[in-house]
Write an enzyme that holds these catalytic residues in place. Structure first.
Site, short mmCIF file in Angstrom:
data_model
loop_
_atom_site.label_atom_id
_atom_site.label_comp_id
_atom_site.label_asym_id
_atom_site.label_seq_id
_atom_site.Cartn_x
_atom_site.Cartn_y
_atom_site.Cartn_z
N LYS A 127 0.82 -1.21 0.00
CA LYS A 127 0.00 0.00 0.00
C LYS A 127 0.86 1.27 0.00
O LYS A 127 0.43 2.31 -0.47
CB LYS A 127 -0.96 -0.01 1.18
CG LYS A 127 -2.03 -1.09 0.99
CD LYS A 127 -3.20 -0.96 1.91
CE LYS A 127 -4.30 -1.92 1.53
NZ LYS A 127 -3.91 -3.35 1.70
C1 PLP Z 1 -4.52 -4.41 1.06
C2 PLP Z 1 -3.79 -5.69 1.00
C3 PLP Z 1 -4.15 -6.71 0.10
C4 PLP Z 1 -5.37 -6.62 -0.80
O1 PLP Z 1 -5.23 -5.67 -1.81
P1 PLP Z 1 -6.53 -5.12 -2.61
O2 PLP Z 1 -6.03 -3.98 -3.39
O3 PLP Z 1 -7.51 -4.71 -1.54
O4 PLP Z 1 -7.04 -6.23 -3.43
C5 PLP Z 1 -3.38 -7.85 0.05
N1 PLP Z 1 -2.30 -8.01 0.86
C6 PLP Z 1 -1.92 -7.05 1.74
C7 PLP Z 1 -0.75 -7.30 2.61
C8 PLP Z 1 -2.65 -5.86 1.84
O5 PLP Z 1 -2.27 -4.91 2.73
#
Ligand code: PLP
Length: 475
Positions: A120
């Site tokens: 993120k």
């Molecule tokens: C947010 C997140 C996901 C999922 O990603 P999306 O964009 O919501 O599909 C997967 N793994 C981790 C570690 C995350 O923080």
């Protein structure tokens, strides 16, 4: 470049006009009027670019109302080795997203070397700088209100800390996060970051955010905004690493690849879909879910049946514990030939707690041309995958990345190089790593002993009156 709503009933807007907002006024999500196309000559030129220059090239096609020099300065400031240096000691930070090859044709794209050790940060760090830039221009302020059970909240705080014109009010459930997650967030001492520990569960925190957001007068006077995963700026920033990963795993732009993506809200893989629509030679987009498998169910049966929170399992890949994938609407808009009325019809049902099914429609016939495959992974699979990766390659992966690897290996087509997206570092999920390997994961040096740092947070009952009073007193 103008942006339109997936529900077809909102005026077209520019990139900066939608940057600070959330949903379109008709309840839909914004998407480009049409996807910009990447020519073969551009692909050839982009192959040699650094991450920051590639980000500039890609984002220039979307943020057409930001002057080129300004956009260039923003991406250059964001994608530096200094910001993305938290990874394992053997990862070259200047690559920003190093590609780790496990064996010929099987790779992991490291996306978790940013400040909070999860992918993120790739988008959120850019968003922090874009927000500061846009607010400066408008002489405006923004108070970001959010609820988190872990990853999103910390990524937002690390992106917004110290930014002019921005405050963050982040609600988290008392005692429901790991000691590490708590320390990551609560140890921030920046005066524009407010951690509020709510006496209750994540849902209670989420309800408080909704209650404040639904008070339109309060929201307007107190300049309340969000940074959730439907934000277009986040999706667009994620498109960049699909290009970067493709170039790193191939020799020429005649080759095709497969990406495997651990999915929750469909934000990450939505960026992959858009990269493919722009012309990146992606032969297969593999969507991996955990036990919360609504998206796998859609791609295998045609039925999209979101579940409520009482039917959402708590798993050892918690950031994928989602049973209503907000960004999925963007993909469905493309699937139905960009027919806003159709999306309105489908989400009219979803928004009332219902579902829709495309099995007996022409949309089901159209689905294969989007090149998706899907599968699911369970706690048992995660443990086995973490063990297998460690024994065979000496590589430690986190639980979410393990879900992606498991499904990717199962679903990949022969002869297509597989790129598994790493979405977090194992250090974030110590408990499951110990369960799988009997040892603690390595921690980046900067995070050693963060649990011992002084923490700053206020405790509050799940009471919207108290929350509003707190915000009012601090803006
Ligand atoms: C947010 C997140 C996901 C999922 O990603 P999306 O964009 O919501 O599909 C997967 N793994 C981790 C570690 C995350 O923080």
């Amino acid at each position: 470049m103008k942006y339109i709503s997936t529900r077809g009933n909102a005026p077209a807007k520019t990139f900066t006009e939608i940057l600070l907002g959330g949903l379109a006024p008709d309840g839909g999500l914004y998407l480009p009027e049409q996807y910009p196309q990447v020519t073969r000559a551009e692909l050839d030129a982009w192959r040699k670019l650094s991450y920051a220059d590639l980000a500039f090239a890609v984002l220039s096609k979307f943020a057409t109302d930001i002057p080129a020099a300004d956009l260039k300065a923003i991406v250059t400031k964001t994608y530096t080795a200094g910001v993305y240096c938290n990874g394992r000691a053997d990862s070259p930070a200047e690559d920003i997203t190093p590609l780790r090859t496990l064996e010929p044709g099987v790779h992991i794209l490291e996306l978790s070397n940013g400040p909070t050790l999860a992918f993120k940060d790739m988008a959120m760090q850019l968003l922090g700088n874009l927000f500061e830039y846009a607010l400066d221009k408008q002489h405006a302020e923004l108070n970001i209100l959010g609820a988190t059970s872990g990853d999103t909240g910390s990524a937002a705080e690390y992106a917004m800390r110290g930014k002019r014109g921005i405050r963050v009010f982040m609600l988290s459930p008392i005692g429901k996060m790991s000691g590490f997650q708590r320390a990551q967030m609560y140890s921030l001492q920046d005066p524009n970051i407010f951690n509020i520990a709510i006496n209750g569960f994540f849902d209670d925190a989420q309800d408080l955010v909704k209650a404040v957001s639904n008070d339109h007068a309060y929201k307007a006077t107190h300049k309340i905004g969000t940074v959730n995963s439907i934000n277009w700026g986040r999706v667009s920033a994620q498109i960049v690493y699909y290009f970067k990963g493709y170039f790193a795993a191939t020799q020429s732009n005649d080759e095709q690849v497969a990406f495997s993506v651990p999915s929750g809200n469909f934000g990450n893989i939505c960026a992959g879909h858009i990269a493919r629509m722009m012309g990146l030679p992606i032969g297969q987009l593999i969507l991996a879910t955990n036990e919360n498998d609504v998206l796998d169910e859609f791609f295998t049966t045609g039925a999209y049946k979101p579940r409520n929170t009482s039917h959402t399992y708590e798993t050892s890949s918690p950031s994928m514990d989602i049973s209503k994938a907000s960004n999925f609407e963007r993909f469905v808009f493309d699937l139905v030939g960009r027919d806003g009325a159709k999306v309105r019809e489908f989400w009219g049902k979803v928004d009332k707690g219902g579902s829709f099914d495309i099995k007996d429609t022409a949309y089901w016939e159209a689905l294969p041309k989007f090149h998706f495959s899907s599968g699911k992974s369970t706690h048992y699979d995660r443990i086995k995958t973490i063990q297998g990766m460690w024994e065979e390659y000496g590589v430690m992966v986190d639980t979410h990345t393990a879900d992606g690897i498991k499904v990717g290996m199962e679903q990949r087509r022969p002869n297509l190089p597989l790129i598994c997206l790493e979405t977090a570092l194992p250090a974030k999920f110590e408990e499951t790593i110990v369960e799988a390997l009997g040892r603690l994961p390595e921690r980046p040096a900067a995070m050693e002993g963060i649990e011992k740092l002084p923490q700053r947070c206020v405790e509050m009952d799940a009471d919207v009156v108290k929350l509003k009073a707190f915000i009012t007193a601090h803006v």
